[in-house]
Design a protein around this motif. Structure first.
Motif, PDB file in Angstrom:
ATOM      1  N   VAL A  70       8.370  -3.709  -8.778  1.00  0.00           N
ATOM      2  CA  VAL A  70       9.668  -4.353  -8.986  1.00  0.00           C
ATOM      3  C   VAL A  70      10.780  -3.544  -8.336  1.00  0.00           C
ATOM      4  N   GLU A  71      10.734  -2.236  -8.516  1.00  0.00           N
ATOM      5  CA  GLU A  71      11.783  -1.370  -7.975  1.00  0.00           C
ATOM      6  C   GLU A  71      11.894  -1.505  -6.458  1.00  0.00           C
ATOM      7  N   ASN A  72      10.763  -1.631  -5.783  1.00  0.00           N
ATOM      8  CA  ASN A  72      10.773  -1.638  -4.328  1.00  0.00           C
ATOM      9  C   ASN A  72      10.855  -3.039  -3.710  1.00  0.00           C
ATOM     10  N   ALA A 120       0.836  -1.205   0.000  1.00  0.00           N
ATOM     11  CA  ALA A 120       0.000   0.000   0.000  1.00  0.00           C
ATOM     12  C   ALA A 120       0.869   1.253   0.000  1.00  0.00           C
ATOM     13  N   GLU A 121       1.945   1.243   0.774  1.00  0.00           N
ATOM     14  CA  GLU A 121       2.835   2.399   0.880  1.00  0.00           C
ATOM     15  C   GLU A 121       3.522   2.713  -0.440  1.00  0.00           C
ATOM     16  N   ILE A 122       4.048   1.698  -1.110  1.00  0.00           N
ATOM     17  CA  ILE A 122       4.839   1.962  -2.326  1.00  0.00           C
ATOM     18  C   ILE A 122       3.973   2.267  -3.539  1.00  0.00           C
ATOM     19  N   THR A 123       2.746   1.770  -3.553  1.00  0.00           N
ATOM     20  CA  THR A 123       1.876   2.043  -4.702  1.00  0.00           C
ATOM     21  C   THR A 123       0.989   3.257  -4.490  1.00  0.00           C
ATOM     22  N   GLY A 124       0.788   3.649  -3.220  1.00  0.00           N
ATOM     23  CA  GLY A 124      -0.104   4.759  -2.927  1.00  0.00           C
ATOM     24  C   GLY A 124      -1.562   4.410  -3.151  1.00  0.00           C
ATOM     25  N   ASP A 162       3.621   1.507 -15.107  1.00  0.00           N
ATOM     26  CA  ASP A 162       4.184   2.289 -14.007  1.00  0.00           C
ATOM     27  C   ASP A 162       3.964   1.606 -12.658  1.00  0.00           C
ATOM     28  N   VAL A 163       2.838   0.917 -12.514  1.00  0.00           N
ATOM     29  CA  VAL A 163       2.571   0.183 -11.274  1.00  0.00           C
ATOM     30  C   VAL A 163       3.522  -1.005 -11.175  1.00  0.00           C
TER      31      VAL A 163
END
Length: 319
Positions: A263-265, A81-85, A257-258
């Motif tokens: 993947v980045e996080n 939830a935090e990384i995707t907003g 973008d999602v």
């Protein structure tokens, strides 16, 4: 291709336990809240991609592989939830099959599953991509162990001696509680007839059944549930097998973008990254989860090979 399983062998690079993602009691599950009347989740579009529900929501799935799995993985849910907003809404499932079907139907955006469930989901038509595979301890590859166990004091000394006994497996679609054990037994020359199979349904319950010795005095369970009973003396270990790491996966149809931010996080992340994100861990994660190792689809070729080997014994391998 037949795969030989021996102690400490990474069938590709290990399997972590497929812990659940926590359900928020005030938030309805995806199965209770359809995307829109008269539509399926896969029909909820977003710019250059598709969500199971809508562009403000990530529908997350878990496997009910042990009691309290949802509570144990609450920090991972909070992290997503935090990384995707976005709001994380949970797809509540009572068994593995519901998750397989949910992924295949596009009703789930992201899921924490097992490597066998990954195989089954693809076989059912799911178009999913792995983000990473779970690491259980610092310095270890992604993975965990399927442990061959016996009731303390039972005379069984090897897998060969499982022949002719009642054997406790976890459930028909468990990676470490059915697929890998079946391959290990076949390598030992043992095929367990259906009449001698007992399912405990969850790893902790299966380990307890073996420890009690009522339904069976030998079986298999994941290390997280077998090892505590081994340490207390109610179980004894016969062997253990390192199996492909449990993946966290995403739908290929999600907006790029999602997928990029996931993947980045998450890929190649550790518990330190979780802490840096301001997410509070818990005792279960502290003991059993160190991070995720980035993997691609080829990482799961071992499970495909195992399924070729055991297809006659395990119906779930017959796609």
């Amino acid at each position: 291709m037949q795969t030989t399983l021996k102690r400490g062998l990474a069938l590709t690079a290990g399997l972590a336990l497929a812990f659940g993602l926590a359900a928020c009691s005030q938030t309805p599950s995806a199965s209770e809240t359809p995307a829109a009347e008269g539509t399926t989740g896969a029909e909820a579009p977003a710019a250059e991609g598709t969500f199971a529900q809508d562009e403000n929501t990530i529908v997350f799935a878990t496997l009910p592989d042990h009691e309290g799995a949802d509570q144990d993985a609450q920090p991972i849910a909070d992290w997503v939830a935090e990384i995707t907003g976005k709001e994380v809404q949970f797809f509540e499932a009572t068994d593995y099959t519901a998750v397989v079907q949910g992924l295949a139907a596009g009703q789930i955006d992201v899921a924490q599953i097992s490597s066998f469930t990954y195989y089954q989901s693809q076989a059912a038509g799911a178009e999913i991509e792995p983000i990473g595979a779970q690491i259980t301890a610092e310095g270890e590859p992604a993975g965990y162990y399927s442990v061959a166990i016996k009731k303390a004091g039972d005379p069984t000394a090897s897998l060969e001696e499982y022949a002719g006994q009642k054997v406790c497996f976890v459930n028909p679609t468990s990676t470490s509680g059915r697929a890998i054990p079946t391959a290990a037994l076949m390598d030992a020359g043992v095929e367990v007839p259906e009449s001698d199979i007992v399912y405990g349904e969850e790893h902790d319950l299966t380990a307890a059944k073996v420890a009690e010795g009522t339904d069976c005095s030998v079986g298999f369970a994941q290390d997280a549930d077998a090892d505590p009973l081994i340490e207390e003396g109610s179980l004894e270990e016969i062997d253990r097998f390192l199996v492909p790491g449990a993946p966290i996966v995403m739908q290929a149809a999600l907006p790029q973008d999602v997928k990029d931010v996931l993947v980045e996080n998450l890929a190649d992340s550790t518990s330190a990254d979780l802490e840096a994100a301001g997410i509070e861990s818990n005792a279960f994660l502290d003991e059993n989860w160190f991070g995720f190792e980035a993997v691609d689809d080829a990482y799961f070729d071992t499970i495909r090979s195992v399924c070729e080997q055991i297809a006659d014994q395990v119906e779930a391998c017959r796609a």
